[in-house]
Design a protein around this motif. Structure first.
Motif, PDB file in Angstrom:
ATOM      1  N   ALA A   1       0.716  -1.073   0.193  1.00 44.73           N
ATOM      2  CA  ALA A   1      -0.204  -0.006   0.034  1.00 44.73           C
ATOM      3  C   ALA A   1       0.901   1.248   0.025  1.00 44.73           C
ATOM      4  O   ALA A   1       0.454   2.323  -0.511  1.00 44.73           O
ATOM      5  N   ILE A   2       1.937   1.077   0.630  1.00 38.39           N
ATOM      6  CA  ILE A   2       2.829   2.291   0.806  1.00 38.39           C
ATOM      7  C   ILE A   2       4.103   2.267  -0.285  1.00 38.39           C
ATOM      8  O   ILE A   2       4.639   3.459  -0.455  1.00 38.39           O
ATOM      9  N   ALA A   3       4.399   1.176  -1.017  1.00 37.95           N
ATOM     10  CA  ALA A   3       5.332   1.193  -1.998  1.00 37.95           C
ATOM     11  C   ALA A   3       5.022   2.286  -3.003  1.00 37.95           C
ATOM     12  O   ALA A   3       4.115   2.351  -3.812  1.00 37.95           O
ATOM     13  N   GLY A   4       6.108   2.768  -3.333  1.00 38.47           N
ATOM     14  CA  GLY A   4       5.995   3.978  -4.531  1.00 38.47           C
ATOM     15  C   GLY A   4       7.254   4.280  -4.988  1.00 38.47           C
ATOM     16  O   GLY A   4       8.287   3.539  -5.427  1.00 38.47           O
ATOM     17  N   PRO A   5       7.460   6.038  -4.958  1.00 35.55           N
ATOM     18  CA  PRO A   5       8.705   6.568  -5.615  1.00 35.55           C
ATOM     19  C   PRO A   5      10.124   5.925  -5.025  1.00 35.55           C
ATOM     20  O   PRO A   5      11.034   5.674  -5.974  1.00 35.55           O
ATOM     21  N   GLY A   6      10.170   5.624  -3.807  1.00 38.79           N
ATOM     22  CA  GLY A   6      11.590   4.873  -3.322  1.00 38.79           C
ATOM     23  C   GLY A   6      11.848   3.628  -3.964  1.00 38.79           C
ATOM     24  O   GLY A   6      12.983   3.543  -4.524  1.00 38.79           O
ATOM     25  N   LEU A   7      10.882   2.768  -3.808  1.00 33.80           N
ATOM     26  CA  LEU A   7      11.140   1.447  -4.402  1.00 33.80           C
ATOM     27  C   LEU A   7      11.687   1.510  -6.053  1.00 33.80           C
ATOM     28  O   LEU A   7      12.363   0.987  -6.616  1.00 33.80           O
TER      29      LEU A   7
ATOM     30  N   SER B   1      13.356   0.821   2.546  1.00 35.16           N
ATOM     31  CA  SER B   1      13.207  -0.536   2.126  1.00 35.16           C
ATOM     32  C   SER B   1      13.192  -0.881   0.596  1.00 35.16           C
ATOM     33  O   SER B   1      13.917  -1.775   0.027  1.00 35.16           O
ATOM     34  N   GLY B   2      12.874   0.064  -0.262  1.00 41.82           N
ATOM     35  CA  GLY B   2      13.072   0.279  -1.808  1.00 41.82           C
ATOM     36  C   GLY B   2      14.765   0.188  -2.026  1.00 41.82           C
ATOM     37  O   GLY B   2      15.164  -0.583  -2.701  1.00 41.82           O
ATOM     38  N   ALA B   3      15.655   0.836  -1.464  1.00 36.64           N
ATOM     39  CA  ALA B   3      16.934   0.988  -1.647  1.00 36.64           C
ATOM     40  C   ALA B   3      17.712  -0.395  -0.850  1.00 36.64           C
ATOM     41  O   ALA B   3      18.520  -1.059  -1.573  1.00 36.64           O
TER      42      ALA B   3
END
Length: 447
Positions: free
Chosen positions: A48-54, A264-266
């Protein structure tokens, strides 16, 4: 309820009831909290929060990145793994600062740089970003073609199709729709951990090289280390991450979820990078440097079987398609922010002509050049030089901005974070400039 800006479930406040059902509302609070945790689940909460960073971090694992990681495994087996752990720490720090700036200011990095620094330095950095990114877009579409050619499909067929699909995704969809599609592309990266397992590596040697330094006093090792930094901590990733947070509509109240996404994306992107090194190190380690990602996929066949080769090709396709959209978007965001015009994937062409026009130009130019007999190695060398010039400038701007209370207020870098980030940014800047110097010396004479 849903947050109208982010499209994610709104966090309940102390004054809001836990549920609208009377029978459940009378239940003890611990049971309700347990039920909510079980119902949502950690995986679904993250999605639900995954987005630009990932997305930004995964875009760094593009065709050029895969070629670099593959070459690391092919040349030095597992010896670069500890170095990748250090690079992971640097990426986490830099990306967290980027999204924090976007979240708390409501502005992308280019807009903040324009407001806080010299216009000349801003223009120089953005000009280099545009040139370097255009070269990278060519390599992404070349990567798409290479992935399909591994299974016998001509690049002259698939490259134009993917160019139109990527262009249409951005021009005719909303930001949220485009973001979801980018996240779907990111699923292709799961192919690399599977390929690593199929390569049957020596896991004890992998663990030892992850925990303990195994540096080699060799010029080739140093230059490869520089290349690993350049392809993992790229300026366009940070430009997109901050701009994506703004385009998503995230504000200070959303910082916790944005920060989780960025970190978490990094970590996920660097784990994928490490598995690429493990896969190639286990199967073709010691065979020397590679020139391309598709060469790595072909080299896996004799030792790991066609399954590993196909997985590698699938990952190359997903990586190239994702970066083929993110790289030109980062340029469009940066230039539009610096000039101060409308920029959003959710806008129509007539509402954001410069933003979407730049994106269109880069996508179709990149696809067209990828279909010509251009020397991609020479092109990548040129883009590496430009990225090496831009990286110290952009990363220094990010650090200075995140240290300024006038920009971030109470969200400014703390003392410990400031020291750690300064070390990371300085190390990346020095290594990037070292790459520029070495590349230029190689072009004019013996390096």
């Amino acid at each position: 309820m849903t947050d109208p800006r982010t499209g994610t479930p709104a966090r309940p406040t102390d004054s809001s009831p836990a549920t609208s059902r009377p029978d459940v509302a009378s239940s003890p609070r611990p049971a309700t909290g347990l039920w909510q945790r079980l119902r949502r689940g950690r995986i679904f909460a993250y999605l639900a929060i995954a987005g630009p960073g990932l997305i930004a971090a995964n875009a760094g694992n593009d065709a050029a990145g895969i070629a670099t990681y593959s070459s690391a495994g092919s040349q030095f087996v597992y010896r670069t793994l500890f170095f990748m752990v250090l690079v992971t720490v640097a990426l986490v720090l830099v990306q967290e600062m980027s999204v924090r700036l976007g979240t708390y200011t409501g502005k992308g990095l280019a807009a903040l740089i324009r407001e806080q620094f010299s216009l000349r330095w801003t223009a120089l950095a953005l000009f280099c970003v545009l040139l370097a990114n255009t070269g990278l877009v060519v390599s992404e579409f070349a990567g798409i073609g290479a992935a399909f050619e591994l299974v016998g499909v001509s690049r002259y067929v698939v490259v134009p199709i993917f160019a139109v699909l990527i262009w249409a995704l951005v021009l005719f969809g909303s930001y949220r729709y485009a973001e979801r599609m980018f996240l779907v592309f990111s699923l292709a990266f799961l192919a690399y951990p599977i390929a690593a397992v199929l390569g049957h590596p020596d896991w004890s040697a992998v663990g030892a090289n992850l925990i303990l330094p195994h540096f080699v006093a060799d010029k080739a090792f140093v230059l490869l280390g520089v290349a690993l930094i350049g392809t993992t901590v790229s300026p366009y990733m940070q430009l997109y991450a901050a701009a994506g947070v703004v385009d998503r509509g995230a504000g200070p109240d959303d910082y916790r979820s944005v920060r989780t996404d960025a970190i978490s994306g990094a970590l996920f992107a660097c784990i994928i990078s490490i598995t690429i090194i493990i896969a190639t190190g286990a199967t073709i380690g010691g065979q020397g440097p590679l020139d391309s990602a598709d060469q790595a996929a072909q080299a896996l066949r004799p030792v790991a079987g066609s399954g590993a080769e196909l997985l590698f090709a699938f990952g190359l396709l997903g990586a190239s398609a994702l970066a083929g959209a993110v790289v030109p978007l980062s340029s469009s965001y940066a230039i539009s922010e610096a000039i101060g015009v409308e920029r959003s994937v959710s806008r129509r062409f007539r509402e954001a002509p410069l933003f979407l026009g730049l994106f269109t130009f880069q996508v179709f130019l990149g696809a067209a050049v990828a279909l010509t007999p251009v020397n991609l190695i020479t092109l990548l060398i040129g883009t590496q030089v430009l990225q090496g010039v831009v990286a110290p400038i952009v990363l220094s701007y990010i650090l200075i901005l995140a240290n300024r209370r006038s920009v971030l207020g109470d969200a400014v870098n703390g003392r410990a974070f400031r020291v750690a980030a300064a070390i990371a940014v300085t190390a990346v800047a020095v290594m990037s400039l070292l790459l520029v110097g070495q590349t230029l010396l190689g072009l004019i004479g013996p390096g």
